[in-house]
Design a protein around this motif. Structure first.
Motif, mmCIF file in Angstrom:
data_model
loop_
_atom_site.group_PDB
_atom_site.id
_atom_site.type_symbol
_atom_site.label_atom_id
_atom_site.label_comp_id
_atom_site.label_asym_id
_atom_site.label_seq_id
_atom_site.Cartn_x
_atom_site.Cartn_y
_atom_site.Cartn_z
ATOM 1 N N GLU A 31 0.834 -1.202 0.000
ATOM 2 C CA GLU A 31 0.000 0.000 0.000
ATOM 3 C C GLU A 31 0.875 1.261 0.000
ATOM 4 O O GLU A 31 0.564 2.244 -0.685
ATOM 5 C CB GLU A 31 -0.914 -0.007 1.220
ATOM 6 C CG GLU A 31 -1.983 -1.102 1.181
ATOM 7 C CD GLU A 31 -2.702 -1.277 2.497
ATOM 8 O OE1 GLU A 31 -2.394 -0.513 3.452
ATOM 9 O OE2 GLU A 31 -3.559 -2.173 2.588
ATOM 10 N N PHE A 32 1.983 1.212 0.756
ATOM 11 C CA PHE A 32 2.903 2.348 0.812
ATOM 12 C C PHE A 32 3.528 2.591 -0.563
ATOM 13 O O PHE A 32 3.581 3.727 -1.047
ATOM 14 C CB PHE A 32 3.991 2.076 1.849
ATOM 15 C CG PHE A 32 5.114 3.071 1.847
ATOM 16 C CD1 PHE A 32 4.941 4.348 2.365
ATOM 17 C CD2 PHE A 32 6.358 2.735 1.322
ATOM 18 C CE1 PHE A 32 5.977 5.276 2.357
ATOM 19 C CE2 PHE A 32 7.394 3.647 1.317
ATOM 20 C CZ PHE A 32 7.201 4.916 1.830
ATOM 21 N N HIS B 151 -0.078 -4.056 -8.444
ATOM 22 C CA HIS B 151 1.180 -3.860 -9.168
ATOM 23 C C HIS B 151 2.331 -3.674 -8.185
ATOM 24 O O HIS B 151 3.451 -4.164 -8.419
ATOM 25 C CB HIS B 151 1.085 -2.636 -10.075
ATOM 26 C CG HIS B 151 0.170 -2.841 -11.247
ATOM 27 N ND1 HIS B 151 0.083 -1.965 -12.306
ATOM 28 C CD2 HIS B 151 -0.722 -3.831 -11.525
ATOM 29 C CE1 HIS B 151 -0.811 -2.405 -13.179
ATOM 30 N NE2 HIS B 151 -1.315 -3.529 -12.720
ATOM 31 N N ALA B 152 2.067 -2.963 -7.093
ATOM 32 C CA ALA B 152 3.105 -2.762 -6.076
ATOM 33 C C ALA B 152 3.478 -4.085 -5.431
ATOM 34 O O ALA B 152 4.660 -4.358 -5.201
ATOM 35 C CB ALA B 152 2.608 -1.774 -5.020
ATOM 36 N N LEU B 153 2.472 -4.920 -5.158
ATOM 37 C CA LEU B 153 2.745 -6.227 -4.574
ATOM 38 C C LEU B 153 3.534 -7.095 -5.549
ATOM 39 O O LEU B 153 4.471 -7.799 -5.148
ATOM 40 C CB LEU B 153 1.431 -6.909 -4.200
ATOM 41 C CG LEU B 153 1.537 -8.286 -3.551
ATOM 42 C CD1 LEU B 153 2.384 -8.242 -2.290
ATOM 43 C CD2 LEU B 153 0.143 -8.825 -3.226
ATOM 44 N N ARG C 235 7.153 -8.895 -4.971
ATOM 45 C CA ARG C 235 7.378 -10.321 -5.214
ATOM 46 C C ARG C 235 8.524 -10.543 -6.190
ATOM 47 O O ARG C 235 9.371 -11.420 -5.994
ATOM 48 C CB ARG C 235 6.099 -10.961 -5.757
ATOM 49 C CG ARG C 235 5.026 -11.207 -4.715
ATOM 50 C CD ARG C 235 3.743 -11.652 -5.381
ATOM 51 N NE ARG C 235 2.820 -12.265 -4.453
ATOM 52 C CZ ARG C 235 1.536 -12.446 -4.704
ATOM 53 N NH1 ARG C 235 1.020 -12.057 -5.858
ATOM 54 N NH2 ARG C 235 0.749 -13.022 -3.818
ATOM 55 N N ALA C 236 8.543 -9.762 -7.265
ATOM 56 C CA ALA C 236 9.588 -9.916 -8.278
ATOM 57 C C ALA C 236 10.964 -9.619 -7.685
ATOM 58 O O ALA C 236 11.936 -10.338 -7.944
ATOM 59 C CB ALA C 236 9.307 -8.993 -9.459
ATOM 60 N N LEU D 45 12.021 0.895 -4.729
ATOM 61 C CA LEU D 45 11.623 0.013 -5.838
ATOM 62 C C LEU D 45 11.030 0.813 -6.994
ATOM 63 O O LEU D 45 10.260 0.306 -7.776
ATOM 64 C CB LEU D 45 10.606 -1.018 -5.350
ATOM 65 C CG LEU D 45 11.118 -2.024 -4.320
ATOM 66 C CD1 LEU D 45 10.000 -2.956 -3.887
ATOM 67 C CD2 LEU D 45 12.269 -2.835 -4.876
ATOM 68 N N ASP D 46 11.425 2.079 -7.113
ATOM 69 C CA ASP D 46 10.915 2.898 -8.206
ATOM 70 C C ASP D 46 11.773 2.714 -9.455
ATOM 71 O O ASP D 46 12.729 1.966 -9.457
ATOM 72 C CB ASP D 46 10.848 4.378 -7.801
ATOM 73 C CG ASP D 46 12.172 4.867 -7.238
ATOM 74 O OD1 ASP D 46 13.154 4.097 -7.274
ATOM 75 O OD2 ASP D 46 12.220 6.000 -6.743
#
Length: 228
Positions: free
Chosen positions: A185-186, A197-199, A203-204, A227-228
């Motif tokens: 969520e953050f 998509h963030a999750l 995971r990736a 992770l940007d």
């Protein structure tokens, strides 16, 4: 061999807890896995986002969360199959299982203690709400008696499952991936992308760098990881 009355005592406690309107968190201290010839039992429930949330592991200090995280991170495995397909999954020898069945989970499982697995859907009023999964450190099929007892335990847990909510509070459940959801969520808010998509990005990164999702989530929440 486990004395039959030991399992009957546990089943009676589960039935009593359900009759009293209690939750899964109230039976977290019971040692059930060993009574079924297993080393670990886990319970996952489907949360409001439609993903599986690990809420119960027996024993609490065993490898259950690690094994569950493999499936959550990689996106395949027995627990996911049991929930998605609605049937019991049993593999008595993971080393001999056709890798096409779980192409990501099986190689990773070989680096873990698990050598056999059984997973059964938890269904309330015809709807699959989660899964009960058992792991064993040695290969071999469960005996007919052990399999029967596994499903007796599953049935006894169902009322407690229906009285527990993976997104709620105050029910004594431990939400093993709460930080992961918070981190997703953050990241979603920070990067202006959908939460799923963030999750997926978490995971990736976890898979690519061989790091646990829990560690990544903590680093993301404390801004030690970008992770940007």
């Amino acid at each position: 061999m486990t004395p039959p009355d030991e399992l009957e005592s546990v089943l009676a406690r589960l039935h009593r807890a359900a009759s009293d309107g209690r939750h899964l968190g109230d039976v977290a201290s019971l040692r059930i896995a060993g009574l079924l010839g297993l080393d670990v039992l886990t319970i996952d429930l489907v949360n409001s986002a439609g993903t599986l949330e690990l809420v119960w592991s027996d024993p609490a200090d065993g490898p259950g969360p690690e094994l569950d995280d493999l499936q959550y991170t990689l996106g395949d495995g027995p627990t996911l199959e049991a929930v998605e397909e609605g049937y019991t999954v049993s593999e008595p020898d993971l080393a001999a299982t056709d890798q096409a069945r779980w192409p990501l989970f099986l190689p990773a499982a070989m680096q873990s203690p698990a050598r056999a697995v059984i997973a059964a859907p938890l269904q309330v009023h015809g709807e699959t709400v989660g899964a009960l999964t058992g792991y064993r450190a040695t290969p071999g099929a469960m005996t007919a008696s052990q399999s029967h007892d596994f499903h007796r335990v599953r049935q006894a847990l169902l009322p407690l499952v229906s009285q527990s909510a993976p997104n709620g509070t105050g029910d004594g459940l431990r939400r093993y991936r709460e930080e992961v959801q918070q981190a997703a969520e953050f990241l979603a808010a920070t990067l202006a992308i959908p939460p799923d998509h963030a999750l997926a990005r978490l995971r990736a990164y976890s898979f690519r760098h061989d790091r646990s999702l829990a560690d990544l989530a903590r680093d993301a929440l404390t801004r030690r990881l970008r992770l940007d």
